[in-house]
Design a protein around this motif. Sequence first.
Motif, mmCIF file in Angstrom:
data_model
loop_
_atom_site.group_PDB
_atom_site.id
_atom_site.type_symbol
_atom_site.label_atom_id
_atom_site.label_comp_id
_atom_site.label_asym_id
_atom_site.label_seq_id
_atom_site.Cartn_x
_atom_site.Cartn_y
_atom_site.Cartn_z
ATOM 1 N N CYS A 156 0.832 -1.205 0.000
ATOM 2 C CA CYS A 156 0.000 0.000 0.000
ATOM 3 C C CYS A 156 0.864 1.250 0.000
ATOM 4 C CB CYS A 156 -0.969 -0.010 1.180
ATOM 5 S SG CYS A 156 -0.186 0.008 2.794
ATOM 6 N N GLN A 157 0.262 2.356 -0.448
ATOM 7 C CA GLN A 157 0.991 3.613 -0.605
ATOM 8 C C GLN A 157 1.619 4.123 0.689
ATOM 9 O OE1 GLN A 157 1.331 5.216 -3.755
ATOM 10 N NE2 GLN A 157 2.900 6.379 -2.651
ATOM 11 N N PRO A 158 0.904 4.083 1.834
ATOM 12 C CA PRO A 158 1.545 4.556 3.071
ATOM 13 C C PRO A 158 2.824 3.794 3.404
ATOM 14 C CG PRO A 158 -0.822 4.398 3.377
ATOM 15 C CD PRO A 158 -0.519 3.759 2.057
ATOM 16 N N ASP A 159 2.824 2.474 3.193
ATOM 17 C CA ASP A 159 4.037 1.691 3.448
ATOM 18 C C ASP A 159 5.121 2.027 2.427
ATOM 19 O OD1 ASP A 159 2.773 0.558 5.567
ATOM 20 O OD2 ASP A 159 2.541 -1.436 4.673
ATOM 21 N N TYR A 160 4.715 2.245 1.182
ATOM 22 C CA TYR A 160 5.665 2.633 0.141
ATOM 23 C C TYR A 160 6.380 3.926 0.527
ATOM 24 C CZ TYR A 160 7.406 4.325 -4.372
ATOM 25 O OH TYR A 160 8.202 4.807 -5.378
ATOM 26 N N ASP A 161 5.616 4.899 0.998
ATOM 27 C CA ASP A 161 6.204 6.191 1.362
ATOM 28 C C ASP A 161 7.200 6.046 2.512
ATOM 29 O OD1 ASP A 161 4.661 7.412 -0.583
ATOM 30 O OD2 ASP A 161 3.047 7.959 0.806
ATOM 31 N N ARG A 162 6.897 5.172 3.465
ATOM 32 C CA ARG A 162 7.793 4.973 4.610
ATOM 33 C C ARG A 162 9.078 4.260 4.190
ATOM 34 N NH1 ARG A 162 6.632 5.752 9.621
ATOM 35 N NH2 ARG A 162 7.567 3.868 10.474
ATOM 36 N N VAL A 163 8.953 3.201 3.401
ATOM 37 C CA VAL A 163 10.142 2.457 2.998
ATOM 38 C C VAL A 163 10.991 3.259 2.010
ATOM 39 C CG1 VAL A 163 10.989 0.297 1.979
ATOM 40 C CG2 VAL A 163 8.953 0.274 3.422
ATOM 41 N N LYS A 164 10.343 4.100 1.223
ATOM 42 C CA LYS A 164 11.077 4.956 0.282
ATOM 43 C C LYS A 164 12.054 5.867 1.022
ATOM 44 C CE LYS A 164 8.869 8.338 -1.670
ATOM 45 N NZ LYS A 164 7.961 9.123 -2.566
ATOM 46 N N GLN A 165 11.665 6.318 2.204
ATOM 47 C CA GLN A 165 12.549 7.166 3.006
ATOM 48 C C GLN A 165 13.777 6.390 3.478
ATOM 49 O OE1 GLN A 165 10.006 8.560 6.153
ATOM 50 N NE2 GLN A 165 9.005 10.101 4.878
ATOM 51 N N ILE A 166 13.629 5.084 3.600
ATOM 52 C CA ILE A 166 14.736 4.240 4.075
ATOM 53 C C ILE A 166 15.664 3.845 2.934
ATOM 54 C CG2 ILE A 166 15.307 2.022 5.140
ATOM 55 C CD1 ILE A 166 12.503 2.163 6.494
ATOM 56 N N MET A 167 15.078 3.402 1.812
ATOM 57 C CA MET A 167 15.857 2.787 0.744
ATOM 58 C C MET A 167 16.000 3.645 -0.500
ATOM 59 S SD MET A 167 14.396 -1.116 0.831
ATOM 60 C CE MET A 167 15.740 -1.721 -0.189
ATOM 61 N N GLY A 168 15.155 4.644 -0.651
ATOM 62 C CA GLY A 168 15.120 5.407 -1.892
ATOM 63 C C GLY A 168 14.056 4.856 -2.819
ATOM 64 N N ALA A 169 13.520 5.716 -3.671
ATOM 65 C CA ALA A 169 12.378 5.353 -4.515
ATOM 66 C C ALA A 169 12.690 4.209 -5.467
ATOM 67 C CB ALA A 169 11.903 6.576 -5.301
ATOM 68 N N GLY A 170 13.936 4.086 -5.902
ATOM 69 C CA GLY A 170 14.277 3.060 -6.879
ATOM 70 C C GLY A 170 14.344 1.659 -6.313
ATOM 71 N N ASN A 171 14.301 1.542 -4.984
ATOM 72 C CA ASN A 171 14.475 0.228 -4.371
ATOM 73 C C ASN A 171 13.215 -0.322 -3.716
ATOM 74 O OD1 ASN A 171 17.306 1.859 -3.840
ATOM 75 N ND2 ASN A 171 17.607 -0.210 -4.598
ATOM 76 N N THR A 290 -12.795 1.187 8.502
ATOM 77 C CA THR A 290 -12.232 2.233 9.342
ATOM 78 C C THR A 290 -11.154 3.006 8.583
ATOM 79 O OG1 THR A 290 -10.579 0.676 10.147
ATOM 80 C CG2 THR A 290 -12.629 0.858 11.419
ATOM 81 N N THR A 291 -10.669 4.066 9.204
ATOM 82 C CA THR A 291 -9.544 4.797 8.621
ATOM 83 C C THR A 291 -8.358 3.862 8.442
ATOM 84 O OG1 THR A 291 -10.279 6.858 9.658
ATOM 85 C CG2 THR A 291 -7.987 6.752 8.928
ATOM 86 N N HIS A 292 -8.103 3.024 9.440
ATOM 87 C CA HIS A 292 -7.013 2.055 9.326
ATOM 88 C C HIS A 292 -7.293 1.044 8.213
ATOM 89 C CE1 HIS A 292 -3.823 -0.720 10.442
ATOM 90 N NE2 HIS A 292 -4.719 -1.685 10.414
ATOM 91 N N GLY A 293 -8.519 0.560 8.124
ATOM 92 C CA GLY A 293 -8.870 -0.428 7.118
ATOM 93 C C GLY A 293 -8.771 0.090 5.695
ATOM 94 N N ALA A 294 -8.827 1.423 5.542
ATOM 95 C CA ALA A 294 -8.799 2.021 4.202
ATOM 96 C C ALA A 294 -7.392 2.328 3.713
ATOM 97 C CB ALA A 294 -9.639 3.290 4.202
ATOM 98 N N ARG A 295 -6.367 1.932 4.479
ATOM 99 C CA ARG A 295 -4.984 2.178 4.031
ATOM 100 C C ARG A 295 -4.763 1.529 2.666
ATOM 101 N NH1 ARG A 295 -0.860 0.156 6.259
ATOM 102 N NH2 ARG A 295 0.566 1.919 6.519
ATOM 103 N N GLY A 296 -4.281 2.328 1.708
ATOM 104 C CA GLY A 296 -4.045 1.822 0.367
ATOM 105 C C GLY A 296 -5.248 1.910 -0.538
ATOM 106 N N LEU A 297 -6.393 2.318 0.029
ATOM 107 C CA LEU A 297 -7.629 2.438 -0.752
ATOM 108 C C LEU A 297 -8.128 3.881 -0.766
ATOM 109 C CD1 LEU A 297 -9.502 -0.703 0.620
ATOM 110 C CD2 LEU A 297 -8.384 -0.480 -1.600
ATOM 111 N N GLU A 298 -7.213 4.811 -0.596
ATOM 112 C CA GLU A 298 -7.592 6.212 -0.455
ATOM 113 C C GLU A 298 -8.386 6.736 -1.643
ATOM 114 O OE1 GLU A 298 -4.404 5.321 2.385
ATOM 115 O OE2 GLU A 298 -4.600 4.971 0.229
ATOM 116 N N ALA A 299 -8.147 6.179 -2.822
ATOM 117 C CA ALA A 299 -8.870 6.642 -4.018
ATOM 118 C C ALA A 299 -10.354 6.306 -3.958
ATOM 119 C CB ALA A 299 -8.254 6.026 -5.276
ATOM 120 N N GLY A 300 -10.746 5.401 -3.053
ATOM 121 C CA GLY A 300 -12.151 5.015 -2.968
ATOM 122 C C GLY A 300 -12.902 5.635 -1.810
ATOM 123 N N LEU A 301 -12.264 6.517 -1.047
ATOM 124 C CA LEU A 301 -12.913 7.102 0.121
ATOM 125 C C LEU A 301 -14.150 7.896 -0.276
ATOM 126 C CD1 LEU A 301 -9.858 8.318 2.251
ATOM 127 C CD2 LEU A 301 -11.096 6.155 2.363
#
Length: 356
Positions: A156-171, A290-301
């Motif tokens: 999901c996008q929130p996890d992508y954004d967090r890991v991107k800060q660690i490894m960089g977008a290309g990884n 819930t807000t938590h359950g919608a992680r990664g589904l933000e386009a459908g809110l």
Amino acid sequence: MKKVLLITDVDFWQKNSGHRTRIAALIKYLSGQTQLTIVIACPVHESAETIIAGNLNAEFHVLEKNGILNSTGYARRLKKFIKGRFFDAVIIEYIHCSYFLNVLEDGTNVILDAHDIISDRAEEFKKHNYAGALYEISRETEVNIFNVFDHVMVLCQPDYDRVKQIMGAGNVLLCPHPVDYKQYVINEDVKNIVFVGSAYVPNVDAINFFINECWPSIAAKYPVLLNIYGTVCHELSIATTSGIRLNGFVTDTDQIYAGADIVINPVRFGAGLKIKNIEALAYGVPLITTTHGARGLEAGLNNCMLIADTAHEFTDAVELLINDFPLRRQFSFNAQKLIETHFSAKKCFDPLMAVL
């Protein structure tokens, strides 16, 4: 075709939980796009071997069929199996299986299918008094292991954004769970409210919350049933006269969703992408989560699902959908567009195929 080795200790052929379904979907896709070899690091009964062999266009190898080895034992057997073999990439399912890296040759393209950020999950469990209920890892250790891999897949996008800060977008690779849209008739009258879940702690917490805090007022006002499916039923004790049916695990998801008028997922904690929410939307069934359950589904809110975090909000959302047939029909239509745009197999796994 690229030669890919996938290593897992999950009995993915069971498909009775979200993570099993996700791994099965990835394997199905890769088996059509690559020369895939699957190494299984958990016991496999003979009947399961038949199922695996019959459903996969891939080679598979079980490291130990009849028992569970320690990490050293599994690693030794993997080393023996891959000796003299070349793979363009190795995918390891879940961070706790990273010990297999020790027997891979230097220079191997290694990809972690992380599913969840485990340190985040541990924090969530701790907040809700479930510390230690599942495998835990410190944030520092998790970051260090991420950086050993060439790429890390997240759902999901929130996890992508967090890991991107660690490894960089290309990884980091954003690879959600793929589904096919299946349109069912939206009934004008709501008869069945559905919850689907495994015996995973957040699922048990979620449905108990709904049953205790929301269901009494809903059942008192409307002639509806709450149908609960999945292994979560083993953790519940509900009177059959309460308007609640415990159906247990059903292999045919068509059977579940064809009769669903509203799907609920009041999950309050956990991690990653909620596979059951994707499935509900794929069947065009209006969803409340819930807000938590919608992680990664933000386009459908507020487009094909409603968000509710308190008992009062959840009860109101259920009543709104019961009483508003045009809204449920519109949500179903919007769900189709969301699934086709964001959750086709090609869309989900294109980032992986690009690095392969």
